[in-house]
Motif scaffolding. Structure first.
Motif, PDB file in Angstrom:
ATOM      1  N   ASP A 235      47.030  60.372   9.517  1.00 57.47           N
ATOM      2  CA  ASP A 235      48.459  60.495   9.228  1.00 57.47           C
ATOM      3  C   ASP A 235      49.267  60.816  10.482  1.00 57.47           C
ATOM      4  O   ASP A 235      50.496  60.909  10.433  1.00 57.47           O
ATOM      5  CB  ASP A 235      48.723  61.553   8.148  1.00 57.47           C
ATOM      6  N   THR A 236      48.588  61.002  11.618  1.00 53.64           N
ATOM      7  CA  THR A 236      49.232  61.288  12.894  1.00 53.64           C
ATOM      8  C   THR A 236      48.637  60.379  13.952  1.00 53.64           C
ATOM      9  O   THR A 236      47.437  60.101  13.943  1.00 53.64           O
ATOM     10  CB  THR A 236      49.015  62.759  13.305  1.00 53.64           C
ATOM     11  N   SER A 244      46.440  71.307  15.296  1.00 57.32           N
ATOM     12  CA  SER A 244      47.197  70.643  14.237  1.00 57.32           C
ATOM     13  C   SER A 244      46.287  70.292  13.063  1.00 57.32           C
ATOM     14  O   SER A 244      45.068  70.171  13.207  1.00 57.32           O
ATOM     15  CB  SER A 244      47.864  69.371  14.762  1.00 57.32           C
ATOM     16  N   VAL A 245      46.883  70.151  11.882  1.00 49.44           N
ATOM     17  CA  VAL A 245      46.152  69.751  10.682  1.00 49.44           C
ATOM     18  C   VAL A 245      46.416  68.261  10.445  1.00 49.44           C
ATOM     19  O   VAL A 245      47.568  67.831  10.378  1.00 49.44           O
ATOM     20  CB  VAL A 245      46.593  70.572   9.455  1.00 49.44           C
ATOM     21  N   ALA A 280      39.627  49.442  -4.773  1.00 44.13           N
ATOM     22  CA  ALA A 280      39.602  50.201  -3.524  1.00 44.13           C
ATOM     23  C   ALA A 280      38.831  51.505  -3.720  1.00 44.13           C
ATOM     24  O   ALA A 280      39.009  52.206  -4.725  1.00 44.13           O
ATOM     25  CB  ALA A 280      41.016  50.494  -3.044  1.00 44.13           C
ATOM     26  N   TYR A 281      37.984  51.806  -2.756  1.00 43.78           N
ATOM     27  CA  TYR A 281      37.263  53.073  -2.701  1.00 43.78           C
ATOM     28  C   TYR A 281      37.879  53.886  -1.568  1.00 43.78           C
ATOM     29  O   TYR A 281      37.979  53.395  -0.425  1.00 43.78           O
ATOM     30  CB  TYR A 281      35.785  52.851  -2.438  1.00 43.78           C
ATOM     31  N   VAL A 282      38.285  55.121  -1.879  1.00 46.12           N
ATOM     32  CA  VAL A 282      39.012  55.930  -0.894  1.00 46.12           C
ATOM     33  C   VAL A 282      38.488  57.360  -0.911  1.00 46.12           C
ATOM     34  O   VAL A 282      38.305  57.950  -1.988  1.00 46.12           O
ATOM     35  CB  VAL A 282      40.531  55.935  -1.176  1.00 46.12           C
ATOM     36  N   VAL A 283      38.233  57.916   0.276  1.00 50.53           N
ATOM     37  CA  VAL A 283      37.958  59.348   0.418  1.00 50.53           C
ATOM     38  C   VAL A 283      38.869  59.892   1.509  1.00 50.53           C
ATOM     39  O   VAL A 283      39.205  59.190   2.467  1.00 50.53           O
ATOM     40  CB  VAL A 283      36.478  59.631   0.759  1.00 50.53           C
ATOM     41  N   LYS A 284      39.277  61.157   1.336  1.00 52.78           N
ATOM     42  CA  LYS A 284      40.197  61.782   2.283  1.00 52.78           C
ATOM     43  C   LYS A 284      39.734  63.194   2.600  1.00 52.78           C
ATOM     44  O   LYS A 284      39.031  63.838   1.817  1.00 52.78           O
ATOM     45  CB  LYS A 284      41.623  61.828   1.718  1.00 52.78           C
ATOM     46  N   MET A 285      40.187  63.687   3.747  1.00 50.04           N
ATOM     47  CA  MET A 285      40.001  65.095   4.089  1.00 50.04           C
ATOM     48  C   MET A 285      41.158  65.536   4.974  1.00 50.04           C
ATOM     49  O   MET A 285      41.735  64.741   5.714  1.00 50.04           O
ATOM     50  CB  MET A 285      38.670  65.317   4.811  1.00 50.04           C
ATOM     51  N   SER A 286      41.523  66.819   4.844  1.00 47.47           N
ATOM     52  CA  SER A 286      42.527  67.435   5.714  1.00 47.47           C
ATOM     53  C   SER A 286      41.844  68.545   6.491  1.00 47.47           C
ATOM     54  O   SER A 286      41.261  69.460   5.888  1.00 47.47           O
ATOM     55  CB  SER A 286      43.698  67.994   4.893  1.00 47.47           C
ATOM     56  N   ILE A 316      41.711  64.332  21.258  1.00 48.19           N
ATOM     57  CA  ILE A 316      42.432  65.583  21.000  1.00 48.19           C
ATOM     58  C   ILE A 316      42.811  66.223  22.330  1.00 48.19           C
ATOM     59  O   ILE A 316      41.974  66.379  23.224  1.00 48.19           O
ATOM     60  CB  ILE A 316      41.559  66.552  20.176  1.00 48.19           C
ATOM     61  N   ILE A 317      44.067  66.568  22.462  1.00 45.36           N
ATOM     62  CA  ILE A 317      44.566  67.192  23.683  1.00 45.36           C
ATOM     63  C   ILE A 317      45.200  68.538  23.345  1.00 45.36           C
ATOM     64  O   ILE A 317      45.554  68.805  22.193  1.00 45.36           O
ATOM     65  CB  ILE A 317      45.605  66.297  24.393  1.00 45.36           C
ATOM     66  N   ARG A 318      45.325  69.384  24.354  1.00 45.74           N
ATOM     67  CA  ARG A 318      45.954  70.694  24.158  1.00 45.74           C
ATOM     68  C   ARG A 318      47.460  70.590  24.379  1.00 45.74           C
ATOM     69  O   ARG A 318      48.036  71.234  25.249  1.00 45.74           O
ATOM     70  CB  ARG A 318      45.338  71.713  25.108  1.00 45.74           C
ATOM     71  N   ALA A 319      48.089  69.768  23.582  1.00 44.80           N
ATOM     72  CA  ALA A 319      49.541  69.603  23.647  1.00 44.80           C
ATOM     73  C   ALA A 319      50.204  70.598  22.699  1.00 44.80           C
ATOM     74  O   ALA A 319      49.609  70.992  21.689  1.00 44.80           O
ATOM     75  CB  ALA A 319      49.927  68.179  23.263  1.00 44.80           C
ATOM     76  N   PRO A 320      51.421  71.045  23.002  1.00 41.99           N
ATOM     77  CA  PRO A 320      52.117  71.978  22.108  1.00 41.99           C
ATOM     78  C   PRO A 320      52.364  71.352  20.732  1.00 41.99           C
ATOM     79  O   PRO A 320      52.631  70.151  20.619  1.00 41.99           O
ATOM     80  CB  PRO A 320      53.437  72.235  22.836  1.00 41.99           C
TER      81      PRO A 320
END
Length: 416
Positions: A235-236, A244-245, A280-286, A316-320
């Motif tokens: 989603d990002t 971040s989540v 459609a087969y869908v799995v998600k995680m947060s 993944i970076i250490r951005a604010p």
């Protein structure tokens, strides 16, 4: 030559003591009957439920059936004094619509010659638009070190080998490695075939020419499975900010077969074998991501008659990570305070001046008051000129790398 009709084919091979007639079906669901060159039924297998049950009309001959491979084999004891084996043998799967025939040519004497045997192999299932790698091999040398491949009884191509290399087609052009290959022994050849069907069954046959035997063939069925994906989405956009989540989605679509969909990501496994109304087969995680998750792998795997997977490396970076309100309202002449809060894995944090914009046009820069990880911007008396977008920009230095991040809030002036 072997002829394929429907989803059944037939071939023959000779051993020192017997002739073997092999009838292959894409899937055995009906009875299978074998006929000799005189049109006489010599063996049959009943419906293969609960298990194969087969009978030979001649006691010393045998018939076997393997449901997993779809192959029914009739073995004839090779006694030329009692059997005239040469001619057209035929097998029928169920109704007459699924039948195949093959011309058998057994030499009267073999001497020390090894009877040739052709084997065609490949994947039993493939995805739509996937290349199929087919291997045709022989246990003895064909007369011309060449093979002919056919699809649906239609000529597709020839592949041949000589001292100059590997060649394909009637014009004997050099064989591209991603289309065909020749083995050094001149007995084995590979064809790469693109499965352009959305779904269904492809029938293949390869043939080689042998001294005293003529052309011998083998056949093979490949089922094209209509599976799309799997894929992984976030989603990002990448790169993700540490702390971040993010929501991660693994998805595949299968119209013909049930799928077990599994996602393994960020030390967590989620799975499902249930589809929605759109197949459609869908799995998600947060999950909250950290800098230690950088360059780890997320894998989405769809398991059915075939197993296919997709993977992606986390960035993944250490951005604010900035937190502001989308809209702030201020009555005319009242005061207002805008805030911008920073979170994440910060080592050396800083703020840039706020930027005021109106319809994308730069208006001014304003210095905020910084307290810890928050930048406050105070406006003592709101006026209509203060209307617009206010951009907060923060930075974090991670070793020699400086990461910047921006986030906006809109100031809306209300009249009294």
């Amino acid at each position: 030559f072997t002829q394929i009709n429907g989803k059944v084919c037939i071939n023959w091979s000779l051993y020192s003591d017997q002739l073997r007639i092999a009838c292959k079906a894409d899937k055995i669901v009906f009875s299978v009957t074998i006929y000799n060159p005189y049109g006489v039924e010599v063996a049959h297998c009943l419906l293969p439920y609960p298990k194969p049950t087969c009978f030979s009309n001649v006691k010393k001959n045998a018939i076997t059936q393997d449901i997993s491979t779809g192959e029914t084999v009739y073995s004839v004891q090779r006694d030329l004094r009692d059997y005239l084996l040469n001619g057209e043998w035929r097998c029928v799967h169920g109704s007459q619509n699924e039948n195949a025939s093959v011309e058998v040519k057994v030499p009267k004497t073999l001497g020390n010659e090894v009877p040739p045997k052709i084997t065609l192999s490949g994947p039993k299932y493939v995805k739509t638009k996937q290349k199929i790698s087919l291997l045709c091999t022989s246990n003895t040398d064909p007369t011309d070190s060449a093979v002919s491949f056919q699809v649906y009884n239609t000529f597709n191509t020839t592949i041949s080998k000589n001292t100059s290399g590997c060649f394909t087609g009637l014009r004997a052009s050099i064989c591209p490695s991603d289309e065909c290959q020749c083995f050094s022994d001149g007995r084995s050849f590979i064809l790469q075939y693109l499965a352009e069907l959305d779904s269904g069954v492809l029938s293949f046959r390869c043939s080689m020419n042998f001294k005293n035997f003529g052309y011998l063939s083998d056949c093979f069925f490949v089922t094209v499975v209509d599976i799309t994906g799997p894929s992984i989405s976030f989603d990002t956009e990448f790169p993700l900010s540490a702390g971040s989540v993010v929501e991660i989605t693994c998805k595949t679509i299968s119209r013909d077969y049930q799928v077990e969909l599994t996602m393994h990501c960020l030390k967590t496994i989620v799975k499902t074998n249930e589809s929605d109304s759109n197949n459609a087969y869908v799995v998600k995680m947060s999950k909250a991501v950290t800098s230690s998750d950088n360059e780890t792998m997320c894998i989405c795997k769809a398991s059915s008659v075939i197993t296919t997977s997709f993977s992606i490396t986390m960035q993944i970076i250490r951005a604010p990570i900035l937190d502001t309100l989308e809209n702030i309202y201020c009555n005319h002449t009242d005061s207002v305070i805008l805030s911008c809060r920073v979170s994440g894995e910060m080592t050396e944090l800083g703020f840039m001046p706020w930027e005021h914009k109106f319809h994308g046009t730069y208006i001014r820069s304003m210095t905020g008051n910084i307290t810890g990880n928050v930048s406050f911007l105070s406006i003592d008396s709101c006026s209509y000129e203060d209307t617009g977008e206010y951009v907060c920009e923060a930075w974090n230095q991670d070793f020699l790398q400086i990461y910047h991040q921006k986030r906006s809030t809109n100031l809306i002036i209300l009249g009294k």
